[in-house]
Design an enzyme around this catalytic site. Sequence first.
Site, short mmCIF file in Angstrom:
data_model
loop_
_atom_site.label_atom_id
_atom_site.label_comp_id
_atom_site.label_asym_id
_atom_site.label_seq_id
_atom_site.Cartn_x
_atom_site.Cartn_y
_atom_site.Cartn_z
N LYS A 234 -27.05 20.43 83.67
CA LYS A 234 -26.38 20.37 82.39
C LYS A 234 -27.54 19.83 81.25
O LYS A 234 -29.01 19.99 81.38
CB LYS A 234 -25.27 19.68 82.35
N GLU B 183 -15.41 27.41 89.73
CA GLU B 183 -15.10 25.92 89.21
C GLU B 183 -13.98 25.73 88.50
O GLU B 183 -13.90 26.00 87.28
CB GLU B 183 -16.37 25.69 88.48
N HIS C 90 -20.59 29.49 82.50
CA HIS C 90 -19.84 28.37 82.93
C HIS C 90 -18.98 27.69 81.93
O HIS C 90 -18.83 27.99 80.80
CB HIS C 90 -21.32 27.10 82.68
N ASN D 263 -26.79 21.86 88.86
CA ASN D 263 -26.62 22.14 87.49
C ASN D 263 -26.93 21.02 86.79
O ASN D 263 -26.24 20.09 86.68
CB ASN D 263 -25.49 22.92 87.33
N SER E 136 -17.03 18.27 90.77
CA SER E 136 -16.98 16.75 91.47
C SER E 136 -17.24 17.07 92.97
O SER E 136 -16.71 16.39 93.82
CB SER E 136 -15.53 16.28 90.96
N GLY F 149 -16.26 17.48 86.39
CA GLY F 149 -16.84 16.04 85.70
C GLY F 149 -15.71 14.98 85.65
O GLY F 149 -15.74 14.09 84.88
N GLU G 151 -18.27 25.12 80.27
CA GLU G 151 -18.53 24.48 79.17
C GLU G 151 -19.02 25.39 78.29
O GLU G 151 -18.67 25.33 77.05
CB GLU G 151 -19.65 23.45 79.40
P1 13P Z 1 -19.69 17.98 88.31
O1 13P Z 1 -20.38 18.13 89.90
O2 13P Z 1 -20.21 17.03 87.53
O3 13P Z 1 -18.27 17.97 88.31
O4 13P Z 1 -20.08 19.32 87.64
C1 13P Z 1 -19.69 20.52 88.11
C2 13P Z 1 -20.16 21.68 87.42
O5 13P Z 1 -20.07 21.99 86.25
C3 13P Z 1 -21.54 22.48 87.85
O6 13P Z 1 -21.89 23.57 87.19
#
Ligand code: 13P
Length: 255
Positions: free
Chosen positions: A12, A167, A95, A10, A212, A173, A97
């Site tokens: 982002k 997640e 997601h 992803n 992560s 993150g 976010e």
């Molecule tokens: P990270 O791997 O940067 O923690 O992000 C995870 C994520 O949100 C994948 O969709």
Amino acid sequence: MSRQKLIVGNWKMNGSLADNEALLSGLSAAGGLSSLDVAVCVPSLYLSQVRDCLVSGAIAWGSQNVSEHDSGAYTGEISARMLKEFGVSYGLVGHSERRSLYAETNVLVGQKAKKLLEMGITPIICLGETLGQREAGQTFEVVLGQLEAAVECVGVGKLGKVVLAYEPVWAIGTGLTASPDQVQEVHSYLRGKLALMDANAAISLKILYGGSVKPDNAEALFQQEDVDGGLIGGASLNLIDFLTICHLAVSVTTH
Ligand code: 13P
């Protein structure tokens, strides 16, 4: 039953035409991935570039969001039909976010998943609790609520065509990874609930872990019985890290 592992990057809101080119040519040249499903979910503006780079290889591509509507006066939105025109195989929905920054509700997430399914695109439905919810002992309740709302929208009959991604919000993150035991506990809980809805779908449905995931923790996570791969954020922007994670998924599968 063994489910083929799936690793999804992803990106982002990251990338540029030049950076993508380097990453994508490295990905398309990578070998040793035939026993794995791999995809990258990219900003929609780059779908045409990604399609051109990956079309002749084994790596699929996907979107990070989709409109819950078919077409019309929805400025700034992108429909599932448009994604289909660009060869998208997977679409992230829900997601954390999107849920937290753009106020997406469980029902909206389910509606988006439904639109993807109507176009033959596999929705990757993201679920997960916040740190506060975990500390309050609400993890199972939260992920079940998210799952049930999505299933209500897409219909139990379509369960075999979706992917789930657990997640935990506190692990995204942050560098904090959920422990393999914590992840397995939630994944097996989800699979148990799915089994009550559709026993066959529960066996075949892939549940990814995200939060992560890095080369140094991926193997222990992928070894868990109900972890069918990963949804990789930051590490998917680094070719070596992403490919290392993919190869770890292959080695867990073949050993
Ligand atoms: P990270 O791997 O940067 O923690 O992000 C995870 C994520 O949100 C994948 O969709």
